[in-house]
Design an enzyme around this catalytic site. Structure first.
Site, PDB file in Angstrom:
ATOM      1  N   HIS A  75       0.839  -1.199   0.000  1.00  0.00           N
ATOM      2  CA  HIS A  75       0.000   0.000   0.000  1.00  0.00           C
ATOM      3  C   HIS A  75       0.878   1.255   0.000  1.00  0.00           C
ATOM      4  O   HIS A  75       1.714   1.431   0.872  1.00  0.00           O
ATOM      5  CB  HIS A  75      -0.929   0.015   1.220  1.00  0.00           C
ATOM      6  CG  HIS A  75      -2.128  -0.872   1.062  1.00  0.00           C
ATOM      7  ND1 HIS A  75      -3.304  -0.657   1.740  1.00  0.00           N
ATOM      8  CD2 HIS A  75      -2.329  -1.959   0.289  1.00  0.00           C
ATOM      9  CE1 HIS A  75      -4.188  -1.579   1.380  1.00  0.00           C
ATOM     10  NE2 HIS A  75      -3.622  -2.395   0.503  1.00  0.00           N
ATOM     11  N   TYR A 204      -9.378   5.502   7.198  1.00  0.00           N
ATOM     12  CA  TYR A 204      -9.572   5.845   8.617  1.00  0.00           C
ATOM     13  C   TYR A 204     -10.639   6.937   8.653  1.00  0.00           C
ATOM     14  O   TYR A 204     -10.426   8.022   8.115  1.00  0.00           O
ATOM     15  CB  TYR A 204      -8.281   6.401   9.210  1.00  0.00           C
ATOM     16  CG  TYR A 204      -7.168   5.393   9.413  1.00  0.00           C
ATOM     17  CD1 TYR A 204      -6.352   4.995   8.350  1.00  0.00           C
ATOM     18  CD2 TYR A 204      -6.917   4.849  10.660  1.00  0.00           C
ATOM     19  CE1 TYR A 204      -5.325   4.078   8.535  1.00  0.00           C
ATOM     20  CE2 TYR A 204      -5.876   3.932  10.855  1.00  0.00           C
ATOM     21  CZ  TYR A 204      -5.091   3.561   9.790  1.00  0.00           C
ATOM     22  OH  TYR A 204      -4.072   2.654   9.985  1.00  0.00           O
ATOM     23  N   PRO A 296      -4.416   0.676  18.466  1.00  0.00           N
ATOM     24  CA  PRO A 296      -4.077   0.215  17.116  1.00  0.00           C
ATOM     25  C   PRO A 296      -4.264   1.272  16.012  1.00  0.00           C
ATOM     26  O   PRO A 296      -3.977   1.026  14.869  1.00  0.00           O
ATOM     27  CB  PRO A 296      -5.005  -0.975  16.897  1.00  0.00           C
ATOM     28  CG  PRO A 296      -6.047  -0.878  17.924  1.00  0.00           C
ATOM     29  CD  PRO A 296      -5.526  -0.053  19.039  1.00  0.00           C
ATOM     30  N   LYS A 300       0.908   0.371  15.069  1.00  0.00           N
ATOM     31  CA  LYS A 300       2.275   0.340  15.596  1.00  0.00           C
ATOM     32  C   LYS A 300       2.592  -0.865  16.470  1.00  0.00           C
ATOM     33  O   LYS A 300       3.764  -1.193  16.654  1.00  0.00           O
ATOM     34  CB  LYS A 300       2.534   1.616  16.417  1.00  0.00           C
ATOM     35  CG  LYS A 300       2.612   2.850  15.572  1.00  0.00           C
ATOM     36  CD  LYS A 300       3.858   2.847  14.669  1.00  0.00           C
ATOM     37  CE  LYS A 300       3.604   3.582  13.371  1.00  0.00           C
ATOM     38  NZ  LYS A 300       3.917   2.791  12.185  1.00  0.00           N
ATOM     39  N   TYR A 388       3.883   6.873  10.101  1.00  0.00           N
ATOM     40  CA  TYR A 388       3.045   5.725   9.761  1.00  0.00           C
ATOM     41  C   TYR A 388       3.892   4.598   9.132  1.00  0.00           C
ATOM     42  O   TYR A 388       3.695   3.422   9.435  1.00  0.00           O
ATOM     43  CB  TYR A 388       1.937   6.143   8.785  1.00  0.00           C
ATOM     44  CG  TYR A 388       0.843   5.100   8.617  1.00  0.00           C
ATOM     45  CD1 TYR A 388       0.894   4.156   7.592  1.00  0.00           C
ATOM     46  CD2 TYR A 388      -0.236   5.043   9.502  1.00  0.00           C
ATOM     47  CE1 TYR A 388      -0.100   3.196   7.449  1.00  0.00           C
ATOM     48  CE2 TYR A 388      -1.243   4.091   9.359  1.00  0.00           C
ATOM     49  CZ  TYR A 388      -1.164   3.172   8.332  1.00  0.00           C
ATOM     50  OH  TYR A 388      -2.145   2.203   8.195  1.00  0.00           O
TER      51      TYR A 388
HETATM   52  P1  FAS Z   1       1.690 -11.140  21.951  1.00  0.00           P
HETATM   53  O1  FAS Z   1       0.701 -10.778  23.013  1.00  0.00           O
HETATM   54  O2  FAS Z   1       1.250 -11.215  20.543  1.00  0.00           O
HETATM   55  O3  FAS Z   1       2.322 -12.574  22.279  1.00  0.00           O
HETATM   56  C1  FAS Z   1       2.644 -12.928  23.610  1.00  0.00           C
HETATM   57  C2  FAS Z   1       2.606 -14.450  23.696  1.00  0.00           C
HETATM   58  O4  FAS Z   1       3.016 -14.824  25.017  1.00  0.00           O
HETATM   59  C3  FAS Z   1       1.210 -15.004  23.498  1.00  0.00           C
HETATM   60  O5  FAS Z   1       1.235 -16.077  22.584  1.00  0.00           O
HETATM   61  C4  FAS Z   1       0.789 -15.449  24.897  1.00  0.00           C
HETATM   62  O6  FAS Z   1      -0.061 -16.578  24.865  1.00  0.00           O
HETATM   63  C5  FAS Z   1       2.115 -15.793  25.514  1.00  0.00           C
HETATM   64  N1  FAS Z   1       2.116 -15.720  26.970  1.00  0.00           N
HETATM   65  C6  FAS Z   1       1.477 -14.828  27.769  1.00  0.00           C
HETATM   66  N2  FAS Z   1       1.756 -15.079  29.064  1.00  0.00           N
HETATM   67  C7  FAS Z   1       2.588 -16.153  29.090  1.00  0.00           C
HETATM   68  C8  FAS Z   1       3.234 -16.885  30.125  1.00  0.00           C
HETATM   69  N3  FAS Z   1       3.060 -16.561  31.401  1.00  0.00           N
HETATM   70  N4  FAS Z   1       4.027 -17.946  29.778  1.00  0.00           N
HETATM   71  C9  FAS Z   1       4.214 -18.258  28.467  1.00  0.00           C
HETATM   72  N5  FAS Z   1       3.642 -17.610  27.441  1.00  0.00           N
HETATM   73  C10 FAS Z   1       2.832 -16.569  27.756  1.00  0.00           C
HETATM   74  N6  FAS Z   1      -1.433  -4.153  16.632  1.00  0.00           N
HETATM   75  C11 FAS Z   1      -1.549  -3.513  15.449  1.00  0.00           C
HETATM   76  O7  FAS Z   1      -0.531  -3.028  14.916  1.00  0.00           O
HETATM   77  N7  FAS Z   1      -2.780  -3.407  14.829  1.00  0.00           N
HETATM   78  C12 FAS Z   1      -3.919  -3.956  15.385  1.00  0.00           C
HETATM   79  O8  FAS Z   1      -5.012  -3.841  14.826  1.00  0.00           O
HETATM   80  C13 FAS Z   1      -3.839  -4.639  16.611  1.00  0.00           C
HETATM   81  N8  FAS Z   1      -4.952  -5.213  17.167  1.00  0.00           N
HETATM   82  C14 FAS Z   1      -4.826  -5.850  18.377  1.00  0.00           C
HETATM   83  C15 FAS Z   1      -5.953  -6.467  19.003  1.00  0.00           C
HETATM   84  C16 FAS Z   1      -5.825  -7.106  20.243  1.00  0.00           C
HETATM   85  C17 FAS Z   1      -7.039  -7.751  20.905  1.00  0.00           C
HETATM   86  C18 FAS Z   1      -4.574  -7.149  20.885  1.00  0.00           C
HETATM   87  C19 FAS Z   1      -4.423  -7.823  22.243  1.00  0.00           C
HETATM   88  C20 FAS Z   1      -3.462  -6.565  20.276  1.00  0.00           C
HETATM   89  C21 FAS Z   1      -3.585  -5.908  19.021  1.00  0.00           C
HETATM   90  N9  FAS Z   1      -2.478  -5.339  18.389  1.00  0.00           N
HETATM   91  C22 FAS Z   1      -2.569  -4.696  17.205  1.00  0.00           C
HETATM   92  C23 FAS Z   1      -1.195  -5.381  18.984  1.00  0.00           C
HETATM   93  C24 FAS Z   1      -0.592  -6.724  18.698  1.00  0.00           C
HETATM   94  O9  FAS Z   1      -0.523  -6.919  17.324  1.00  0.00           O
HETATM   95  C25 FAS Z   1       0.717  -6.780  19.417  1.00  0.00           C
HETATM   96  O10 FAS Z   1       1.460  -5.591  19.255  1.00  0.00           O
HETATM   97  C26 FAS Z   1       1.566  -7.959  19.034  1.00  0.00           C
HETATM   98  O11 FAS Z   1       0.797  -9.116  19.193  1.00  0.00           O
HETATM   99  C27 FAS Z   1       2.807  -7.946  19.911  1.00  0.00           C
HETATM  100  O12 FAS Z   1       3.409  -9.158  19.801  1.00  0.00           O
HETATM  101  P2  FAS Z   1       4.096  -9.825  21.094  1.00  0.00           P
HETATM  102  O13 FAS Z   1       4.938  -8.823  21.764  1.00  0.00           O
HETATM  103  O14 FAS Z   1       4.694 -11.090  20.584  1.00  0.00           O
HETATM  104  O15 FAS Z   1       2.904 -10.139  22.116  1.00  0.00           O
HETATM  105  C1  PHB Z   2      -5.883  -4.116  10.560  1.00  0.00           C
HETATM  106  O1  PHB Z   2      -5.939  -4.368   9.343  1.00  0.00           O
HETATM  107  O2  PHB Z   2      -6.191  -4.948  11.428  1.00  0.00           O
HETATM  108  C2  PHB Z   2      -5.438  -2.753  10.997  1.00  0.00           C
HETATM  109  C3  PHB Z   2      -4.925  -1.875  10.052  1.00  0.00           C
HETATM  110  C4  PHB Z   2      -4.504  -0.617  10.465  1.00  0.00           C
HETATM  111  C5  PHB Z   2      -4.618  -0.258  11.798  1.00  0.00           C
HETATM  112  C6  PHB Z   2      -5.129  -1.154  12.745  1.00  0.00           C
HETATM  113  C7  PHB Z   2      -5.547  -2.401  12.333  1.00  0.00           C
HETATM  114  O3  PHB Z   2      -4.226   0.977  12.198  1.00  0.00           O
END
Ligand code: FAS
Ligand code: PHB
Length: 393
Positions: A75, A204, A296, A300, A388
């Site tokens: 994109h 957005y 989100p 980032k 961005y």
């Molecule tokens: P993660 O949380 O992905 O991974 C951590 C891992 O550790 C998980 O698999 C968990 O099960 C495990 N874990 C936890 N506790 C543990 C323990 N005690 N022992 C062993 N393992 C354990 N980011 C965006 O850029 N755009 C989005 O739209 C977006 N939407 C999101 C929606 C939700 C609901 C959430 C929660 C996050 C969202 N994020 C989004 C942010 C997300 O993408 C995170 O930044 C990304 O998953 C970060 O990756 P990790 O640091 O690996 O953490």
């Molecule tokens: C998504 O595609 O899930 C998405 C894209 C851009 C954002 C957040 C989420 O800023």
């Protein structure tokens, strides 16, 4: 208690843990990854959708770029919709040629899981009671329960890649850590549906009824979000209500073009900004969501996790290859410098694009001026675009 040994014990098999594990594995550093959930649960998570060029580069570096470059969507810009008008932010022109990759976190995780399996990396799923110990000394270890047996993993470093609710940050003495938090008075209700996206780029939308985001996972799979109340439940949102609310928040031309269909995933994510300082405690390093959370809006979260991994990998590589502590000693400051700039950008995008029910009249006018200035200024849009696509590592 059974005891095993590795060089770096990684807690968490999300994007942070798996990317770090692969980078280390590829230069011969031994790792063990401990994951609380099942492999299926990890692979079922939806979450992020936009990858910065830096993240794409790291995924290429560990050999998981093939499917991303085949199935991912490059994109060159996105739109901000306001007052019925759609304003394109030309990322490529404003950043001197940079684009972002739209490729779901689910796919990133799957590619990393497959790569770790193919290269013989050890990941223990369903690890219970994972706890880091002794990280204030030179002989850290991690304990857990695996298939009913207690296990101790002696190691040289522990990477806390276990997300916001993980065990790593909780293991740090309260007096040694400082946290900063802002909780937003709303959430994002997101759906996935196998329908064609309304536009070839993201939209957005800022609307008096609330924020909306039109994203995608492929030319036939859409990812949509609407701002909802913090206490809302998924049960209160039928597909019909969702599609109706989404269209109300889009400019007429986009609203008329929305292709609706049954959602197969629907969830509500709370929005918060959170940073823990520092990100290093002796031989324990906090990485990704374990150290910081962003709303989100700026796409980032996943990308910040990637830059943390880059900094930590550089430090561990220098430790093992050159026996030098300098880059490891700089990890927390480097990661926090970039993290706070991303936290600021995500906060700024969130304040500018969402409706805040109790915003004071003065703040309402400032919000309107912020949006008008951003949409009317090439200079402001260049700053938006620079953040961005991701600030340099
Ligand atoms: P993660 O949380 O992905 O991974 C951590 C891992 O550790 C998980 O698999 C968990 O099960 C495990 N874990 C936890 N506790 C543990 C323990 N005690 N022992 C062993 N393992 C354990 N980011 C965006 O850029 N755009 C989005 O739209 C977006 N939407 C999101 C929606 C939700 C609901 C959430 C929660 C996050 C969202 N994020 C989004 C942010 C997300 O993408 C995170 O930044 C990304 O998953 C970060 O990756 P990790 O640091 O690996 O953490
Ligand atoms: C998504 O595609 O899930 C998405 C894209 C851009 C954002 C957040 C989420 O800023």
């Amino acid at each position: 208690m059974k005891t095993v040994r590795t060089q770096v014990c990684i807690i968490g098999a999300g994007p942070s843990g798996l990317l770090l594990g692969q980078l280390l594995h590829d230069i011969g550093i031994d790792t063990i990854v401990l994951e609380r959930s099942t492999r299926a649960h990890v692979l079922a998570r939806v979450r992020a959708g936009v990858l910065e060029p830096g993240t794409v580069g790291l995924l290429d570096q560990v050999g998981v770029g093939a499917r991303m470059h085949t199935e991912g969507l490059v994109h060159d810009g996105f739109a901000i919709a306001h007052d019925g008008v759609s304003h394109r932010i030309d990322l490529k022109r404003l950043t001197g040629g940079k684009s972002v990759m739209v490729y779901g976190q689910t796919e990133v995780t799957r590619d990393l899981v497959d790569r770790r399996t193919a290269t013989g990396g050890v990941t223990h799923y369903e690890a219970e009671n994972v706890e880091p110990h002794g990280f204030d000394g030179v002989h850290p270890f991690v304990t857990c329960r695996l298939e009913g047996e207690d296990l101790r993993i002696d190691c040289e470093f522990i990477a806390g890649c276990d997300g916001f609710h993980g065990a790593s940050r909780r293991a740090v003495p309260e007096a040694a850590i400082r946290t900063f938090e802002k909780v937003y008075p709303f959430g994002w209700l997101g759906i996935l549906a196998d329908v064609a996206p309304v536009s070839h780029e993201l939209i957005y939308a800022n609307h008096p009824r609330g924020f909306a985001l039109c994203s995608m996972r492929s030319p036939s799979r859409s990812r949509y979000y609407v701002q909802c109340n913090a206490g809302d439940s998924v049960e209160a949102w039928s597909d019909e209500r969702f599609w109706d609310e989404l269209r109300r928040r889009l400019p007429e031309s986009a609203a008329d073009a929305v292709v609706t269909g049954p959602s197969f995933e629907k969830s509500i994510a709370p929005l918060r900004s959170f940073v823990a300082e520092p990100m290093r405690f002796g031989r324990l390093f906090l990485v990704g969501d374990a150290a910081h959370i962003v709303p989100p809006t700026g796409a980032k979260g996943l990308n910040l996790a990637a830059s943390d991994v880059h900094y930590l990998f550089e430090g561990l590589r220098e430790h093992y290859r050159d026996r030098s502590p300098l880059t490891l000693d700089a990890y927390s400051a480097r990661a926090l410098d970039r993290a706070w700039k991303a936290v600021r950008f995500s906060w700024w995008m969130t304040m500018m694009l969402h409706q805040f029910p109790d915003r004071a009249p003065f703040d309402e006018r400032i919000h309107d001026a912020e949006l008008a200035y951003t949409l009317g200024s090439e200079t402001a849009q260049a700053a938006l675009a620079e953040n961005y696509v991701g600030l340099p590592y």
